[in-house]
Design a protein around this motif. Structure first.
Motif, PDB file in Angstrom:
ATOM      1  N   ASP A 189      -4.620   4.629   4.370  1.00 25.86           N
ATOM      2  CA  ASP A 189      -5.030   5.623   3.373  1.00 25.86           C
ATOM      3  C   ASP A 189      -5.426   6.942   4.036  1.00 25.86           C
ATOM      4  O   ASP A 189      -5.080   8.019   3.551  1.00 25.86           O
ATOM      5  CB  ASP A 189      -6.199   5.093   2.543  1.00 25.86           C
ATOM      6  CG  ASP A 189      -5.820   3.921   1.657  1.00 25.86           C
ATOM      7  OD1 ASP A 189      -4.611   3.634   1.546  1.00 25.86           O
ATOM      8  OD2 ASP A 189      -6.728   3.288   1.081  1.00 25.86           O
ATOM      9  N   PRO A 232      -6.268  -1.053   5.145  1.00 27.98           N
ATOM     10  CA  PRO A 232      -6.241  -0.094   4.025  1.00 27.98           C
ATOM     11  C   PRO A 232      -6.837   1.253   4.385  1.00 27.98           C
ATOM     12  O   PRO A 232      -6.276   2.305   4.044  1.00 27.98           O
ATOM     13  CB  PRO A 232      -7.050  -0.795   2.929  1.00 27.98           C
ATOM     14  CG  PRO A 232      -7.098  -2.224   3.314  1.00 27.98           C
ATOM     15  CD  PRO A 232      -7.011  -2.282   4.795  1.00 27.98           C
ATOM     16  N   LEU A 245      -7.196   4.690  -3.058  1.00 34.52           N
ATOM     17  CA  LEU A 245      -5.934   5.413  -3.091  1.00 34.52           C
ATOM     18  C   LEU A 245      -6.093   6.799  -3.706  1.00 34.52           C
ATOM     19  O   LEU A 245      -7.022   7.050  -4.460  1.00 34.52           O
ATOM     20  CB  LEU A 245      -4.900   4.629  -3.904  1.00 34.52           C
ATOM     21  CG  LEU A 245      -4.429   3.303  -3.320  1.00 34.52           C
ATOM     22  CD1 LEU A 245      -3.802   2.452  -4.401  1.00 34.52           C
ATOM     23  CD2 LEU A 245      -3.449   3.539  -2.185  1.00 34.52           C
ATOM     24  N   ARG A 253       0.837  -1.209   0.000  1.00 32.65           N
ATOM     25  CA  ARG A 253       0.000   0.000   0.000  1.00 32.65           C
ATOM     26  C   ARG A 253       0.873   1.262   0.000  1.00 32.65           C
ATOM     27  O   ARG A 253       0.539   2.258  -0.649  1.00 32.65           O
ATOM     28  CB  ARG A 253      -0.898  -0.013   1.236  1.00 32.65           C
ATOM     29  CG  ARG A 253      -2.150   0.862   1.126  1.00 32.65           C
ATOM     30  CD  ARG A 253      -3.169   0.229   0.222  1.00 32.65           C
ATOM     31  NE  ARG A 253      -4.424   0.982   0.204  1.00 32.65           N
ATOM     32  CZ  ARG A 253      -5.474   0.652  -0.551  1.00 32.65           C
ATOM     33  NH1 ARG A 253      -5.406  -0.398  -1.366  1.00 32.65           N
ATOM     34  NH2 ARG A 253      -6.571   1.367  -0.520  1.00 32.65           N
TER      35      ARG A 253
END
Length: 607
Positions: A144, A140, A184, A12
């Motif tokens: 993020d 995530p 993203l 990531r």
């Protein structure tokens, strides 16, 4: 082999474009270290000598690249060590994400080894976003949001990952209740004020005849617009220390730094202006701004939390500096009071003459002002500069003329000791094709810089341009505090706290395979700079400088300097040969107005 949470974390980070993570290992992030091995060290693990240095390197990287700096550390002591560097980022509004380990979830609350309540510990430094990942599906979204928040708010964010969670098999969030999917990226945006607010601001500015502009780092992307506004208004421009590279110091109306480390022209411009425009700066010292009621004022800042501070502004414009000035400029009238600009330019020219004189004053053995002054004309056009805190910051602020693409920074708001060397390490990873110079005091060098020479020795051969210069002002004194005690408390030097050992910095650099030059006479200063700038490897310059050269603030009076001189004699028995009058005469050379305040037309004694 199944993908672990730690594997997905690095993946990531790569998706976010992260190239480097400045870090130090520990068993609290063993899962991450194993993932780095599986990922062929992508993003690169840059090994500092201490977690605090890793954080400073991330700050330097972020400051000079414009990207998010990322650092990592183990649980407990590693996470604690990051804090000083993270506070440096927070207070200077620099985007940094810290990834820290934590003890296994099963041990939490059990007073386990290296167990620290990291969410409580980090809730201030990472007040915009601090979260612990407890299940794989959470990762995530947490990462993020940390990256986006750091960029959007120019702040510090923290992601805490327990050691056992790092080792779990990764599974993404599902399309289900109480799952939080994530995505993203974040597009660039430039907020602007309303037309109504711009009109109000223009009315305030147009009513003035003697306009002063103060710029900070928030104006860095608006160089051309700031110059256009300054020319339209016939204004002078002062710079907060974090905005030193916003405008060329060679422009005749740029008065230089403001504040305790500032210049006399900046001080006098603020004393005499009737209008103040502040752009992208949170400069903290109100006493260096116009007296209340003296000037009408307008502020421009992209952060709504930072407007309205420091001064009673009539109009607070929230917006990107470049876009706001682009919209404001057509509303501004040409100021026909050219005498104001001429006075500023005359003061600036005189100031640089004073700097030349101050740099030329004899010292025992080397005048530290001469060290910086000699460098100024030799600076490469694409150099990146960092100053440490302390008296070195005075000489950086006042003697170095930045121009064009040159970049420079320091710990502006936290003013912590020790970031000078790690800043330029971070800068070299951001711009390996550019030379970098750190100007540091011997106190900061002993605190942090010497160990980070080992980091430089480890990585320098990867950089396209190998030039990294660490210039140490070696006066065996914690000089800034010594002078603050003399000037503010009337106290002599307290040797047990202020005196520090002489160290062979150049020899230590050579022992690591770097270049090193010790300079003990003024005649060797310029040649040492030239040799270091020609060097095919990083170089440490050990300048033996005089601690008796005072870092005088721009508003200092002769009486204050006399008091400091008297204090020096009371406390320094080893300077028995320096009589009071002789020292006073020497110190007068360093007054902002020159040897005699009466040399200046219209000057008021003791103002």
């Amino acid at each position: 082999m199944s993908k672990k949470v730690s594997d997905h974390l690095l993946e990531r980070l790569r998706d976010w474009g992260v190239e480097y993570v400045f870090a130090y290992p520990g068993d609290g992030i063993n899962g991450l270290l194993a993932a780095w091995g599986r990922a062929d060290d992508n993003p690169r693990f840059i090994q500092a000598r201490h977690e605090e240095m890793a954080a400073f390197e991330a700050v330097g990287y972020a400051k000079f690249s414009g990207k998010v700096g990322v650092c990592a550390a183990t649980s407990g002591p590693g996470a604690i060590h990051l804090l000083n560097g993270l506070y440096d980022a927070k207070l200077d509004h620099v985007p940094v994400v810290a990834i820290v380990g934590q003890t296994n979830r099963s041990a939490m609350g059990g007073s386990y080894q290296q167990e620290v309540d990291l969410l409580s510990l980090y809730k201030d430094v990472a007040s915009d976003f601090c979260e612990m990942v407890t299940v794989p599906e959470q990762l995530p979204n947490v990462l993020d949001r940390a990256m986006r928040t750091a960029m959007a708010r120019r702040s510090v964010c923290a992601v805490v990952i327990p050691a056992d969670v790092q080792e779990l098999d990764y599974s993404p969030p599902e399309h289900a209740f109480k799952m939080v999917p994530s995505s993203l990226g974040m597009s660039h945006y430039a907020p602007v004020p309303s037309d109504e607010d711009l009109t109000r601001a223009a009315e305030v500015i147009n009513a003035g005849e003697k306009v002063a502009i103060l710029v900070g780092q928030g104006a860095r992307g608006a160089r051309q617009e700031v110059m256009a506004v300054a020319d339209r208004l016939n204004a002078g421009v002062a710079k907060a220390l974090l905005g030193k590279d916003v405008l060329d110091d060679e422009l005749p109306y740029v008065t230089g730094a403001i504040g305790l480390l500032g210049t006399r022209p900046s001080y006098e411009m603020m004393e005499n202006c009737d209008t103040l425009l502040v752009i992208g700066s949170s400069f903290p010292y109100t006493q260096f701004m116009p007296e209340f009621g003296q000037a009408r004022a307008v502020q421009i800042d992209i952060d709504p939390h930072m407007v309205g501070l420091r001064y009673p502004f009539e109009v607070n414009l929230v917006g990107d500096a470049r876009e706001t000035l682009t919209r404001l400029l057509p509303l501004l009238k040409t100021n026909k009071n050219k005498s104001w600009r001429k006075t500023i330019e005359k003061d600036v020219a005189r100031w640089w003459e004073v700097m030349q004189r101050r740099a030329a004053v004899d010292a025992e053995p080397i005048n530290p002002e001469y060290v910086a002054h000699a460098l100024s004309d030799l600076l490469p056009d694409d150099v990146i500069l960092a100053s440490d805190s302390g008296s070195a910051a005075n000489w950086y602020a006042r003697h170095l003329k930045l121009r064009g693409a040159m970049r420079g920074s320091l710990s502006g708001t936290l003013a912590t000791m020790g970031p000078g060397v790690p800043y330029v390490i971070g800068a070299k990873f951001a711009h390996g094709d550019r030379p970098a110079i750190a100007l540091v005091g011997d106190g900061a060098m002993q605190m942090n810089g010497m160990a980070e020479l080992i980091t430089i020795a480890k990585y320098w051969q990867e950089w396209q341009d190998p030039r990294l210069i660490v210039a140490v002002l070696n006066n065996q004194d914690l000089n800034q505090v010594t002078w603050e005690m003399r000037a503010m408390a009337g106290a002599p030097q307290f040797l047990p706290s202020q005196s520090i050992p002489d160290v062979a910095y150049a020899d230590f650099a050579r022992s690591l395979g770097l270049n090193g030059i010790r300079v003990e006479e003024p005649d060797g200063v310029r040649g040492a700079w030239e040799s270091a700038l020609r060097s095919d490897k990083p170089c440490v310059l050990d300048f033996v400088t005089d601690p008796a050269v005072p870092p005088i603030p721009p508003h200092a009076t002769l009486d204050q300097i006399e008091a400091a001189a008297t204090s020096v004699l009371k406390g320094d028995s080893d300077r028995a040969g320096m009589v009071r009058q002789g020292f006073k005469a020497k110190v007068q050379e360093f007054l902002p107005g020159g040897r005699h305040r009466s040399d200046r037309p219209g000057a008021e004694e003791g103002r």
